[in-house]
Write an enzyme that holds these catalytic residues in place. Structure first.
Site, PDB file in Angstrom:
ATOM      1  N   CYS A   1      37.301  32.811  40.851  1.00 34.39           N
ATOM      2  CA  CYS A   1      38.346  32.982  41.798  1.00 34.39           C
ATOM      3  C   CYS A   1      37.182  33.105  43.414  1.00 34.39           C
ATOM      4  CB  CYS A   1      39.120  34.190  41.787  1.00 34.39           C
ATOM      5  SG  CYS A   1      40.700  33.471  41.328  1.00 34.39           S
TER       6      CYS A   1
ATOM      7  N   CYS B   1      37.899  37.366  40.274  1.00 31.10           N
ATOM      8  CA  CYS B   1      36.976  36.978  39.460  1.00 31.10           C
ATOM      9  C   CYS B   1      35.805  36.068  39.822  1.00 31.10           C
ATOM     10  CB  CYS B   1      37.676  36.676  38.286  1.00 31.10           C
ATOM     11  SG  CYS B   1      38.357  35.141  38.733  1.00 31.10           S
TER      12      CYS B   1
ATOM     13  N   HIS C   1      45.449  31.342  38.081  1.00 29.38           N
ATOM     14  CA  HIS C   1      45.315  32.663  38.568  1.00 29.38           C
ATOM     15  C   HIS C   1      46.368  32.896  39.870  1.00 29.38           C
ATOM     16  CE1 HIS C   1      41.276  34.422  36.779  1.00 29.38           C
ATOM     17  NE2 HIS C   1      42.379  33.808  35.888  1.00 29.38           N
TER      18      HIS C   1
ATOM     19  N   GLU D   1      45.246  34.234  43.328  1.00 29.37           N
ATOM     20  CA  GLU D   1      44.973  33.704  44.070  1.00 29.37           C
ATOM     21  C   GLU D   1      45.176  31.439  44.541  1.00 29.37           C
ATOM     22  OE1 GLU D   1      41.691  36.506  42.637  1.00 29.37           O
ATOM     23  OE2 GLU D   1      42.842  35.284  41.797  1.00 29.37           O
TER      24      GLU D   1
END
Length: 109
Positions: A106, A97, A69, A71
């Site tokens: 995350c 998430c 992701h 991040e």
């Protein structure tokens, strides 16, 4: 008017919650997210900018479903370039998430 009430004052009030720098960083994160348009389904487009002060040290976006992701990509980008990420601010175009899917949550970063 919305439902008979004026919303413009509320909009102006929320706009002052963020500095010009915050807005600039979010715009950069949005532009990063756009790089993956058409490739992330069923996941949304997400961009992330990592800033410890006023200098961007990490950038990332979610490139494809099943991959890291935004991040995580931003953190890896900063670390790869020798930066410490602790204490930094991350500007992300979507809340992190909280669930385990093909990638870890995350929110555990």
């Amino acid at each position: 008017m919305l439902n008979g009430q004026r919303w413009a004052p509320a909009l102006r009030e929320t706009q002052t919650m963020f500095s010009d720098f915050d807005i600039k960083m979010m715009k950069k994160a949005i532009r990063l997210a756009e790089k993956a348009r058409g490739r992330t389904s069923p996941n949304p487009l997400v961009g992330a900018i990592l800033v410890p002060g006023s200098e961007i040290i990490g950038r990332g976006y979610h490139r494809k479903a099943g991959e890291d992701h935004a991040e995580v990509v931003a953190i890896k980008d900063a670390e790869k370039r020798g930066y410490q990420v602790a204490g930094s601010t991350m500007y992300v175009t979507l809340e992190p998430c909280p669930i385990q899917g093909q990638t870890p949550p995350c929110t555990d970063l």
